[in-house]
Design a protein around this motif. Structure first.
Motif, short mmCIF file in Angstrom:
data_model
loop_
_atom_site.label_atom_id
_atom_site.label_comp_id
_atom_site.label_asym_id
_atom_site.label_seq_id
_atom_site.Cartn_x
_atom_site.Cartn_y
_atom_site.Cartn_z
N ALA A 1 37.53 -134.12 29.25
CA ALA A 1 38.57 -133.08 29.30
C ALA A 1 39.52 -133.44 30.43
O ALA A 1 39.16 -134.14 31.38
CB ALA A 1 37.95 -131.71 29.54
N ILE A 2 40.73 -132.95 30.34
CA ILE A 2 41.74 -133.20 31.38
C ILE A 2 42.08 -131.86 32.04
O ILE A 2 42.42 -130.89 31.37
CB ILE A 2 43.00 -133.85 30.79
N LYS A 3 41.95 -131.84 33.35
CA LYS A 3 42.26 -130.64 34.12
C LYS A 3 43.11 -131.05 35.32
O LYS A 3 42.68 -131.87 36.13
CB LYS A 3 40.97 -129.96 34.60
N GLU A 4 44.30 -130.50 35.39
CA GLU A 4 45.22 -130.80 36.49
C GLU A 4 45.39 -132.31 36.67
O GLU A 4 45.28 -132.87 37.77
CB GLU A 4 44.73 -130.16 37.79
N ASP A 5 45.59 -133.00 35.57
CA ASP A 5 45.83 -134.45 35.53
C ASP A 5 44.61 -135.28 35.92
O ASP A 5 44.72 -136.50 36.11
CB ASP A 5 47.00 -134.85 36.43
N ASN A 6 43.46 -134.65 36.06
CA ASN A 6 42.22 -135.38 36.34
C ASN A 6 41.32 -135.38 35.10
O ASN A 6 41.26 -134.39 34.37
CB ASN A 6 41.46 -134.74 37.50
N TYR B 1 38.57 -128.16 29.18
CA TYR B 1 37.71 -127.99 30.36
C TYR B 1 37.31 -126.52 30.43
O TYR B 1 38.14 -125.64 30.70
CB TYR B 1 38.44 -128.42 31.63
N GLN B 2 36.06 -126.25 30.16
CA GLN B 2 35.54 -124.88 30.13
C GLN B 2 34.08 -124.91 30.52
O GLN B 2 33.44 -125.98 30.51
CB GLN B 2 35.71 -124.28 28.74
N PHE C 1 31.73 -133.86 35.34
CA PHE C 1 31.87 -134.75 36.50
C PHE C 1 33.26 -135.37 36.52
O PHE C 1 33.74 -135.86 35.48
CB PHE C 1 30.84 -135.89 36.45
N PRO C 2 33.92 -135.38 37.68
CA PRO C 2 35.17 -136.13 37.78
C PRO C 2 34.92 -137.59 37.45
O PRO C 2 33.86 -138.15 37.76
CB PRO C 2 35.58 -135.95 39.25
N LEU C 3 35.89 -138.21 36.84
CA LEU C 3 35.74 -139.60 36.42
C LEU C 3 35.31 -140.49 37.57
O LEU C 3 34.49 -141.40 37.40
CB LEU C 3 37.05 -140.08 35.82
N ALA C 4 35.81 -140.24 38.77
CA ALA C 4 35.51 -141.08 39.92
C ALA C 4 34.03 -141.04 40.31
O ALA C 4 33.53 -141.97 40.94
CB ALA C 4 36.36 -140.67 41.11
N GLU C 5 33.33 -139.95 39.94
CA GLU C 5 31.92 -139.83 40.31
C GLU C 5 30.98 -140.46 39.29
O GLU C 5 29.79 -140.65 39.57
CB GLU C 5 31.55 -138.35 40.48
N ALA C 6 31.50 -140.78 38.12
CA ALA C 6 30.64 -141.23 37.03
C ALA C 6 29.83 -142.48 37.38
O ALA C 6 28.66 -142.61 37.03
CB ALA C 6 31.46 -141.48 35.77
N ALA C 7 30.46 -143.40 38.10
CA ALA C 7 29.81 -144.67 38.40
C ALA C 7 28.57 -144.50 39.27
O ALA C 7 27.68 -145.36 39.28
CB ALA C 7 30.80 -145.62 39.07
N SER C 8 28.50 -143.41 40.03
CA SER C 8 27.38 -143.22 40.95
C SER C 8 26.20 -142.47 40.33
O SER C 8 25.18 -142.28 40.98
CB SER C 8 27.86 -142.45 42.19
N LEU C 9 26.32 -142.06 39.07
CA LEU C 9 25.26 -141.27 38.44
C LEU C 9 24.13 -142.16 37.94
O LEU C 9 24.30 -143.36 37.70
CB LEU C 9 25.84 -140.46 37.28
N ASN C 10 22.98 -141.56 37.74
CA ASN C 10 21.80 -142.28 37.25
C ASN C 10 21.81 -142.26 35.72
O ASN C 10 21.37 -141.30 35.09
CB ASN C 10 20.53 -141.61 37.78
N PHE C 11 22.34 -143.34 35.12
CA PHE C 11 22.40 -143.48 33.67
C PHE C 11 21.29 -144.41 33.19
O PHE C 11 20.78 -145.25 33.94
CB PHE C 11 23.73 -144.08 33.22
#
Length: 300
Positions: free
Chosen positions: A174-179, A255-256, A272-282
């Motif tokens: 989802a896109i929220k405030e250009d993020n 985004y809801q 999760f903001p896109l910038a945080e995705a890389a740090s998650l446990n996938f």
């Protein structure tokens, strides 16, 4: 008691009585010491078995949730008392014990051997199927370790010769405030992952993907494009080895607030903001799919 196989057998006997008689944890410990005196006279104590029993009793609700997810076609009450307590031991050692003390393959092999000794004709195969499925979900930790005695050469399985279990999944954004934000679900194995599941009836793959997003995240979404596919061998408690084939789509939503579905094995859903995705446990096989989605966002 130096023989841990015997220690696990002692724990199994205690868990059987605890389960059958619906005892409290304190009563189960009394049963354990009675069994220790009866089946290991003169030993005095068995710290390994005692700690194993206490930890399983303490975590048995979480263990049972994992068991129900790993064997969805077998409700807990329909699994024999012996088999479900063998699996409780195996799941605890596979997920919660120290790998240096009990490597994953040791946990699985020990459960299979105990199943063969105490269970029915199919108990060993059932234990292997359930624990193998969990081991696969974990990403097969220690897969290439060679420290086991009597190590057998790993058999190569031809994917083309295995029955196919087809699923669909989605990277939801989802896109929220250009993020850009990603909607992910968290499972009881401790990983963030994607909404996915089987097709129903005459559904198209896209329709099934939208339905699973609604069921697991509680939001509406529209599929934009296919972004990847995973195939891997898994163990089914009834069918044996099968080929899991998962097609993933990119889907957009508003985004809801998310609402975690009732699907077994999931305990959270979050943006999760896109910038945080890389740090998650996938999971290892999910990370490339998420990475491909992230790359497509950066190109736009």
């Amino acid at each position: 008691m130096a023989n841990r196989h015997l220690s696990r057998s002692l724990v199994l006997q205690t868990l059987f009585e605890w389960d059958f008689r619906d005892l409290s944890e304190k009563e189960a410990e009394a049963v354990f010491f009675r069994n220790l005196a009866e089946f290991a006279p003169g030993v005095g104590s068995d710290p390994f078995a005692e700690n194993l029993l206490r930890n399983i009793l303490h975590k048995h609700e979480t263990i049972d949730e994992i068991l129900e997810k790993a064997a969805p076609e077998w409700p807990l009450e329909k699994i024999s008392i012996i088999d479900r307590n063998i699996l409780r031991i195996g799941i605890y050692e596979l997920l919660f014990s120290e790998r240096g003390e009990v490597p994953p393959k040791v946990a699985i092999n020990e459960a299979i051997e105990i199943a063969k000794g105490f269970g029915g004709e199919s108990s060993g195969r059932f234990a292997n199927g359930v624990l193998g499925a969990i081991y696969k979900e974990l990403g097969e930790p220690g897969k290439n370790e060679t420290s086991f005695k009597n190590k057998k050469e790993r058999k190569k399985v031809e994917l083309a010769n295995l029955p196919v279990d087809a699923l669909v999944g989605s990277v939801v954004y989802a896109i929220k405030e250009d993020n850009v934000y990603l909607a992910l679900v968290h499972d009881i194995f401790g990983h963030w992952t994607l909404a996915k599941g089987h097709l129903k009836g005459n559904e198209s793959e896209e329709e099934a993907a939208v339905r699973k997003i609604r069921e697991e995240l509680g939001i509406a979404a529209s599929v934009e494009k296919e972004i990847g596919k995973n195939e891997y061998v898994a163990s089914d408690p009834e069918k044996g080895k099968i080929r899991k084939s998962v097609k993933y789509f990119l889907a957009q939503s508003e985004y809801q607030p998310l609402q975690k579905g009732e699907s077994g094995g999931l305990d959270d859903a979050k943006w999760f903001p896109l910038a945080e995705a890389a740090s998650l446990n996938f999971y290892e096989d999910i990370l490339p799919i998420v990475t491909k989605a992230v790359t497509s966002f950066k190109k736009t």
